[in-house]
Design an enzyme around this catalytic site. Structure first.
Site, PDB file in Angstrom:
ATOM      1  N   ALA A 155       0.892  -1.207  -0.046  1.00  0.00           N
ATOM      2  CA  ALA A 155      -0.124   0.037   0.068  1.00  0.00           C
ATOM      3  C   ALA A 155       0.696   1.432   0.061  1.00  0.00           C
ATOM      4  O   ALA A 155       0.466   2.142  -0.487  1.00  0.00           O
ATOM      5  CB  ALA A 155      -0.776   0.033   1.171  1.00  0.00           C
ATOM      6  N   ASN A 172      -5.902   3.281  10.759  1.00  0.00           N
ATOM      7  CA  ASN A 172      -5.045   2.111  11.177  1.00  0.00           C
ATOM      8  C   ASN A 172      -5.000   2.466  12.754  1.00  0.00           C
ATOM      9  O   ASN A 172      -4.521   1.315  13.193  1.00  0.00           O
ATOM     10  CB  ASN A 172      -3.874   1.861  10.286  1.00  0.00           C
ATOM     11  CG  ASN A 172      -3.278   3.258  10.317  1.00  0.00           C
ATOM     12  OD1 ASN A 172      -3.601   4.339   9.644  1.00  0.00           O
ATOM     13  ND2 ASN A 172      -1.995   3.351  10.840  1.00  0.00           N
ATOM     14  N   GLN A 224      -6.965  -0.898   5.550  1.00  0.00           N
ATOM     15  CA  GLN A 224      -7.699  -1.491   6.681  1.00  0.00           C
ATOM     16  C   GLN A 224      -9.259  -1.750   6.668  1.00  0.00           C
ATOM     17  O   GLN A 224      -9.689  -2.246   7.446  1.00  0.00           O
ATOM     18  CB  GLN A 224      -7.610  -0.580   7.986  1.00  0.00           C
ATOM     19  CG  GLN A 224      -5.901  -0.292   8.519  1.00  0.00           C
ATOM     20  CD  GLN A 224      -5.098  -1.461   8.832  1.00  0.00           C
ATOM     21  OE1 GLN A 224      -5.977  -2.587   9.210  1.00  0.00           O
ATOM     22  NE2 GLN A 224      -3.675  -1.617   8.929  1.00  0.00           N
ATOM     23  N   SER A 258      -3.382  -3.641   0.520  1.00  0.00           N
ATOM     24  CA  SER A 258      -2.111  -4.379   0.857  1.00  0.00           C
ATOM     25  C   SER A 258      -2.461  -5.716   1.074  1.00  0.00           C
ATOM     26  O   SER A 258      -3.514  -6.036   1.509  1.00  0.00           O
ATOM     27  CB  SER A 258      -1.490  -3.786   1.980  1.00  0.00           C
ATOM     28  OG  SER A 258      -0.321  -4.301   2.269  1.00  0.00           O
ATOM     29  N   GLY A 259      -1.519  -6.803   0.676  1.00  0.00           N
ATOM     30  CA  GLY A 259      -1.664  -7.929   0.857  1.00  0.00           C
ATOM     31  C   GLY A 259      -1.346  -8.552   2.413  1.00  0.00           C
ATOM     32  O   GLY A 259      -2.241  -9.455   2.809  1.00  0.00           O
ATOM     33  N   HIS A 260      -0.472  -7.799   2.918  1.00  0.00           N
ATOM     34  CA  HIS A 260      -0.254  -8.623   4.358  1.00  0.00           C
ATOM     35  C   HIS A 260      -1.150  -8.334   5.428  1.00  0.00           C
ATOM     36  O   HIS A 260      -0.933  -8.615   6.489  1.00  0.00           O
ATOM     37  CB  HIS A 260       1.213  -8.329   4.669  1.00  0.00           C
ATOM     38  CG  HIS A 260       1.687  -6.644   5.115  1.00  0.00           C
ATOM     39  ND1 HIS A 260       1.609  -6.362   6.249  1.00  0.00           N
ATOM     40  CD2 HIS A 260       1.594  -5.571   4.342  1.00  0.00           C
ATOM     41  CE1 HIS A 260       1.871  -5.155   6.534  1.00  0.00           C
ATOM     42  NE2 HIS A 260       1.826  -4.658   5.223  1.00  0.00           N
ATOM     43  N   CYS A 270       4.093   1.560  12.394  1.00  0.00           N
ATOM     44  CA  CYS A 270       4.892   2.521  11.632  1.00  0.00           C
ATOM     45  C   CYS A 270       5.363   3.554  12.323  1.00  0.00           C
ATOM     46  O   CYS A 270       6.514   3.995  11.948  1.00  0.00           O
ATOM     47  CB  CYS A 270       4.148   3.127  10.344  1.00  0.00           C
ATOM     48  SG  CYS A 270       3.158   1.822   9.523  1.00  0.00           S
TER      49      CYS A 270
HETATM   50  N1  PMP Z   1      -2.107   2.123   4.609  1.00  0.00           N
HETATM   51  C1  PMP Z   1      -2.741   1.822   5.863  1.00  0.00           C
HETATM   52  C2  PMP Z   1      -3.901   2.446   6.272  1.00  0.00           C
HETATM   53  C3  PMP Z   1      -1.907   0.916   6.743  1.00  0.00           C
HETATM   54  O1  PMP Z   1      -2.459   0.580   7.708  1.00  0.00           O
HETATM   55  C4  PMP Z   1      -0.844   0.611   6.276  1.00  0.00           C
HETATM   56  C5  PMP Z   1       0.501  -0.616   6.725  1.00  0.00           C
HETATM   57  N2  PMP Z   1       0.492  -0.129   7.959  1.00  0.00           N
HETATM   58  C6  PMP Z   1      -0.092   0.926   4.944  1.00  0.00           C
HETATM   59  C7  PMP Z   1      -0.952   1.837   4.380  1.00  0.00           C
HETATM   60  C8  PMP Z   1       1.126   0.662   4.177  1.00  0.00           C
HETATM   61  O2  PMP Z   1       0.766  -0.539   3.711  1.00  0.00           O
HETATM   62  P1  PMP Z   1       2.094  -1.516   3.253  1.00  0.00           P
HETATM   63  O3  PMP Z   1       2.787  -1.908   4.772  1.00  0.00           O
HETATM   64  O4  PMP Z   1       1.746  -2.501   2.596  1.00  0.00           O
HETATM   65  O5  PMP Z   1       3.195  -0.758   2.465  1.00  0.00           O
END
Ligand code: PMP
Length: 372
Positions: A69, A149, A178, A196-198, A319
């Site tokens: 993402a 998030n 999310q 995002s996949g994870h 993050c």
């Molecule tokens: N956007 C949101 C709302 C997220 O929660 C996250 C993951 N913390 C991301 C973007 C970033 O995603 P990715 O780890 O796949 O780069």
């Protein structure tokens, strides 16, 4: 171990892993190759893209596979701004976006774009009156996340869309990382979608940007022109197949998982309400997958103590939890400093149980009593 940090990442499901290992055996060819197996590999990529577009209820979406993402957000926002700069200089987002959105806008400001960061109310909802006031014919992009998030706040994207669509030139992007596979919702009115996949039991470093066909983007990564010139580099087709599998499973199960996780949230909130000195930041109408609450002890110390008991959760988002003490998201909600600095985030998956919540509450009670 009790894992309550599913907003940070999720465990890869067996189905996704199986589809990946199977595809690795068969579709390891370069999809740009001209021989039969290369062509078959490219066809598998097209199939994966089609399946993903269908999961977002519009087969005409163009799917661009990315590293997640973060990259999808960068491509969507910079791609639009650099392509459509001649149409206007004004961009709109919110104060509570993920850093992979906020930091892109901050850079664009340095490059001469004018950015409005919309306020949110004390429940985290975007101020729609402010949106109506600031949006104008110089605006080229509106980027507003679906589910926050840190708190689980859900934005009313349909209402926002009805405001945005009064200006046919504006492109509407949403980071639904999310939300997809968690909240039953039809995203097909959006122009650009990042996910995002994870977060849906797929792989880390795996995600996609969905784009309406009429939108053109300036690519971030130049090279051999793969993926319709939008993201060069040899595609990892088995990984793409795994993402389409994770996406399909998330979509198929979204309703039943949502109903189940709602019961988890209800139980957790009841338990938290019975405890002194806990202030619940999340609201009933928010995503059931994320529950944020303030405590009267240092949040990082409590997270560490819980970790020693085998219970994993975050203070805010993964993050930013190692960076500044206070949460910029909770600050935007205008919450007390004690809460913005000392909140915990429980984030569920459909695999969590009521018993895990009871264990967590009992450990949390002991820890809050014993630490200073
Ligand atoms: N956007 C949101 C709302 C997220 O929660 C996250 C993951 N913390 C991301 C973007 C970033 O995603 P990715 O780890 O796949 O780069």
């Amino acid at each position: 171990m009790i894992y309550f940090d599913n907003a940070a990442t999720t465990k890869v499901s067996k189905e996704v892993l199986d589809s990946f290992t199977k595809a690795l055996e068969i579709y390891y060819f370069n999809p740009s190759s001209l021989y039969k197996d290369g062509i078959a590999t490219l066809e598998m990529e097209s199939k994966a893209k089609k399946q993903i577009a269908n999961c977002f209820n519009d087969p005409s979406f163009e799917v661009i596979f990315t590293s997640g993402a973060t990259e999808s957000n960068n491509l969507a926002i910079k791609g639009v701004c650099y392509r459509y700069r001649r149409n206007g200089n004004h961009l709109i987002t919110t104060k509570i976006e993920h850093p992979s959105v906020l930091n892109v806008f901050r850079q664009l400001e340095k490059e001469g774009f004018e950015v409005t960061y919309l306020d949110v109310d004390n429940k985290g909802h975007v101020n729609l009156e402010q949106l109506q006031k600031v949006i104008d014919d110089q605006t080229i992009l509106v980027s507003i996340m679906f589910v926050n998030n840190e708190t689980g706040t859900i934005q009313d994207l349909s209402k926002i869309n009805s405001i945005v669509r009064k200006y046919p030139k504006i492109i509407f992007h949403s980071d639904v990382t999310q939300g997809f596979g968690k909240i039953p919702f039809d995203y097909s009115f959006l122009d650009l979608i990042s996910y995002s996949g994870h977060k849906i039991n797929g792989f880390k470093q795996s995600g996609a940007l969905l784009k309406k066909q009429n939108i053109d983007l300036v690519p971030l990564i130049l090279g051999g022109g793969q993926q319709n010139n939008l993201r060069s580099g040899t595609q990892d087709v088995p990984r793409e197949i795994a993402l389409s599998k994770a996406t399909r499973l998330a979509k198929e199960n979204v309703e039943s998982h949502y109903a189940y996780v709602k019961t988890l949230k209800k139980h957790l909130i009841e338990k938290l309400k019975s405890m002194d000195s806990i202030i619940i930041n999340s609201n009933d109408e928010d995503s059931p997958y994320i529950v944020s609450f303030g405590i009267n002890k240092k949040a990082s110390v409590v997270v560490e103590a819980l970790s020693k008991k085998g219970i994993y959760l975050s203070t805010k988002s993964a993050c930013s939890s190692k960076k500044e003490a206070s949460s910029y998201v909770l600050e935007a909600y205008n919450l007390d400093k004690k809460i913005t600095e000392n909140s915990l985030r429980v984030s569920f998956s459909y695999q969590n149980t009521i018993e895990e919540i009871d264990t967590f509450i009992s450990e949390l009670q002991t820890i809050l009593k014993t630490i200073k």
